[in-house]
Design an enzyme around this catalytic site. Structure first.
Site: not given
Ligand code: ZN
Length: 346
Positions: A235, A256, A263, A319
Site C-alpha cells: 500500500q 489510501a 485491504h 466504489e
Molecule cells: Zn478496494
C-alpha cells in the site's frame, strides 16, 4: 486462594469430615480444585446445592453477541469474562473493552477464529475454560493499549486490528506491522492465474465470499475477484506512485495512505465482471452483477463500503466493487438502512 477454590475446599473438608466419621472414603479425595470423583450419591448432603454459590458462574450467554449489543446477556458475558481473569466493567454494553477481551481470549485459543465476536465456537471455549476452573492472562494475546498510537501522517492507530467490525479509514489506521494470521485464498474465479498475495482474505471472509459467488453463479451472473489482501508495504508503494502521478490531495480521494487501507485487514475484496472488462470502475454498479451485489451482499456478511452519496462521510468516491466483510448481523443493518460503517459505529 481464590473464592471458588476456597468454596470448594470448604465443601470438600465438610464432606470429608462427615464421611471420615463412617467410611474412610476421604482417602480418595485429593486436595486439588476438582470435586472428588466417584463419590457415592447417597453421601450428598441436601444442603450441597446452596453450598456452591459459584454454580451460576458456569452460565454463559447462549446466543451470539457483538459490538454495540447491550443488555443482560452482555452483562452475563462480561461476568463470565471476569471469572476467567479479565476485569471488564459489567455495564451490559458490548463496548471496545469487551471486544478487546473476546479478541484476546480468542487469540489465546488455538482452535478459534479471531473476530472479537462472541460466536458459538467462542462460547464453547469460554464454557470449557470456566468449567475447568482455568484462568486467562488478560492481554497475553492482544495487549490492552492505554494511549492510542498515531501514524506519521497523524492518523490514530486502532488498538484491535483483529476486530471483524473494525473501522479502518482516513482517521483510523491499522498498525504498520499488522498481518492477518488466517489469510487463505478463496475458491472463486480471478481474472488472472498467478498466486498473488492479493488473492487472499481472512478465513471467515474467504468462506463467505465463496458462498456469495456460488449464489451469484446460480443466478447466472459472472463475478470475479480482483484484489483482496494488500500488505502495508504494498500500500505504501501504491500510494507513493499515485502521489507522483496525481499529487497527494487527489491521490488521497481514491487511494489510501499505508495503514489506512481496508485491504490490509484481509476483510476486503474488490470484485468485477467481464461486463466491465474486469476493471474496477463505477459502471460496475450498473451491471446485472453490480445490482445483484447491492441486493445480496449483506446476506453473506458483506457491505459496499463506499456507497454512492456518502462521499462526505467515507472520504472516498463511490466504489461499487469494494466489498468489506463485517459479518451478517452488521452487514444486514448497514445495507438495509443504506448507511456506512462510520454511521453504524458512531
Ligand atoms: Zn478496494
Amino acid at each position: 486462594m481464590n473464592k471458588k477454590t476456597l468454596t470448594i475446599t470448604l465443601l470438600i473438608l465438610t464432606i470429608s469430615g462427615i464421611l471420615a466419621a463412617c467410611s474412610g472414603i476421604d482417602q480418595t479425595f485429593d486436595q486439588s480444585d476438582q470435586k472428588p470423583e466417584g463419590t457415592p450419591s447417597s453421601t450428598e448432603q441436601p444442603g450441597e446445592k446452596e453450598l456452591d454459590p459459584d454454580e451460576k458462574d458456569l452460565t454463559v450467554p447462549e446466543g451470539a453477541l457483538q459490538k454495540k449489543d447491550e443488555g443482560d446477556q452482555v452483562k452475563l458475558l462480561q461476568s463470565a469474562l471476569n471469572t476467567i481473569g479479565y476485569s471488564v466493567h459489567e455495564n451490559g454494553l458490548f463496548d471496545e473493552t469487551t471486544t478487546w477481551a473476546i479478541t484476546d481470549f480468542q487469540l489465546q485459543q488455538d482452535s478459534l477464529l479471531v473476530s472479537g465476536i462472541y460466536d458459538e465456537p467462542t462460547k464453547k471455549a469460554l464454557k470449557k475454560t470456566i468449567e475447568a476452573n482455568e484462568t486467562i492472562t488478560a492481554g497475553a494475546g492482544l495487549p490492552q493499549q492505554a494511549e492510542p498510537a498515531v501514524t506519521d501522517a497523524g492518523t490514530e492507530v486502532i488498538a484491535n486490528p483483529y476486530d471483524q467490525i473494525a473501522l479502518i479509514n482516513k482517521e483510523h489506521a491499522l498498525p504498520a506491522d499488522y498481518i492477518p494470521e488466517d489469510l487463505v485464498i478463496p475458491d472463486v474465479p480471478f481474472p488472472f492465474a498467478e498466486d498473488l498475495p492479493k488473492k487472499q482474505m481472512r478465513e471467515a471472509a474467504a468462506k463467505s465470499l465463496e458462498q456469495l459467488f456460488n449464489k451469484a453463479d446460480e443466478a447466472g451472473l459472472e463475478l470475479y475477484a480482483q484484489s483482496g489482501y494488500r500488505s502495508y508495504e504494498r500500500q505504501d508503494a501504491i500510494f507513493a506512485s499515485n502521489v507522483l502521478k496525481h499529487g497527494e490531495e487527489e491521490a488521497n480521494t481514491f487511494s489510501a495512505r499505508p495503514g489506512e487501507s481496508e485491504h490490509q485487514s484481509g476483510l476486503t475484496m474488490d470484485i468485477t465482471s467481464p461486463n466491465v472488462n474486469f476493471d474496477l470502475i463505477t459502471e460496475f454498479g450498473e451491471t446485472e452483477e453490480g445490482k445483484w451485489i447491492q441486493e445480496n451482499a449483506a446476506e453473506f456478511g458483506f457491505i459496499i463500503r463506499f456507497p454512492e452519496g456518502k462521499e462526505e462521510i467515507t472520504k472516498y468516491q463511490y466504489e461499487p466493487w469494494h466489498l468489506r466483510f463485517v459479518g451478517k448481523k452488521a452487514a444486514k443493518e448497514i445495507m438495509s438502512q443504506g448507511i456506512t460503517l462510520e454511521e453504524y459505529l458512531n
